[in-house]
Design a protein around this motif. Sequence first.
Motif, PDB file in Angstrom:
ATOM      1  N   ALA A 168      22.175  91.466  13.391  1.00 29.87           N
ATOM      2  CA  ALA A 168      22.594  90.546  13.784  1.00 29.87           C
ATOM      3  C   ALA A 168      24.151  91.200  13.675  1.00 29.87           C
ATOM      4  O   ALA A 168      24.266  91.848  12.171  1.00 29.87           O
ATOM      5  N   TYR A 169      25.318  90.795  14.476  1.00 26.47           N
ATOM      6  CA  TYR A 169      25.975  91.427  14.205  1.00 26.47           C
ATOM      7  C   TYR A 169      27.676  90.373  13.832  1.00 26.47           C
ATOM      8  O   TYR A 169      27.772  89.754  14.868  1.00 26.47           O
ATOM      9  N   PHE A 170      28.323  91.008  12.862  1.00 23.00           N
ATOM     10  CA  PHE A 170      29.640  89.599  12.332  1.00 23.00           C
ATOM     11  C   PHE A 170      31.165  90.571  11.968  1.00 23.00           C
ATOM     12  O   PHE A 170      31.636  89.848  12.491  1.00 23.00           O
ATOM     13  N   ALA A 171      30.933  92.160  12.180  1.00 25.55           N
ATOM     14  CA  ALA A 171      32.475  91.997  12.018  1.00 25.55           C
ATOM     15  C   ALA A 171      32.044  93.475  13.014  1.00 25.55           C
ATOM     16  O   ALA A 171      31.175  94.197  12.829  1.00 25.55           O
ATOM     17  N   PRO A 172      32.656  93.968  13.434  1.00 22.97           N
ATOM     18  CA  PRO A 172      32.822  95.543  14.024  1.00 22.97           C
ATOM     19  C   PRO A 172      33.255  97.145  12.754  1.00 22.97           C
ATOM     20  O   PRO A 172      33.990  96.279  12.245  1.00 22.97           O
ATOM     21  N   LEU A 173      32.702  97.260  13.165  1.00 29.22           N
ATOM     22  CA  LEU A 173      32.989  98.693  12.396  1.00 29.22           C
ATOM     23  C   LEU A 173      33.483 100.150  13.203  1.00 29.22           C
ATOM     24  O   LEU A 173      33.285 100.040  14.320  1.00 29.22           O
ATOM     25  N   ALA A 174      34.172 101.135  12.283  1.00 20.41           N
ATOM     26  CA  ALA A 174      34.175 101.468  13.330  1.00 20.41           C
ATOM     27  C   ALA A 174      34.865 103.465  12.851  1.00 20.41           C
ATOM     28  O   ALA A 174      34.734 102.908  11.675  1.00 20.41           O
TER      29      ALA A 174
END
Length: 139
Positions: free
Chosen positions: A66-72
Motif C-alpha cells: 500500500a502506498y501513502f506518499a511518493p518517493l523520487a
Amino acid sequence: MVTREAPAIWRKFTTRWADNDVYGHVNNTVFYQWFDTAVNAWLVEQGILDVRNGDPIALVVETRCAYFAPLAFPQDVEVGLAIAELGRSSMRYRIGVFASGDEQAAAQGDFVHVAVDRASRKPVDLPAEWRTKLEAIRA
C-alpha cells in the motif's frame, strides 16, 4: 500504517535515476525489489538462507504493498522489517518503506516466504534455528 517503532531490522537504499517512472516518482515495482533485497539480505546475514546450497530454501508465495506518499530520485530510503506471523512452514514479514528521517511510512507491505525442500519444492517445517532467529524480530 507502519511507524518507525514497528520494524526490528533496517536497511538503507538510495534511489537511482532509473527508479523514477514517467510520473516523476519511484515506480511501484522498485518497492518490491527493496522488499526482496531487505528480507533476503537479512536471511543471508543470519545464516538462515544459503541461496546456492541451502536446504530448505524460502520461496515467495505472496506480496502486497500500500502506498501513502511518493518517493523520487534523488532520495535516501530506509526499509524496515519485522516478522508479523510465523506458521508451521511460513513467515510473513511486515515491511515499511520510509523516506530517510520520516516518521510515517511512504509505503507498507507484506512479504510471505514458505520454507520448501530444495528438490521437491514441497513445504517443510521451519528449522528450529530459523524459528529462533525469526522470533527475535517478531513484531
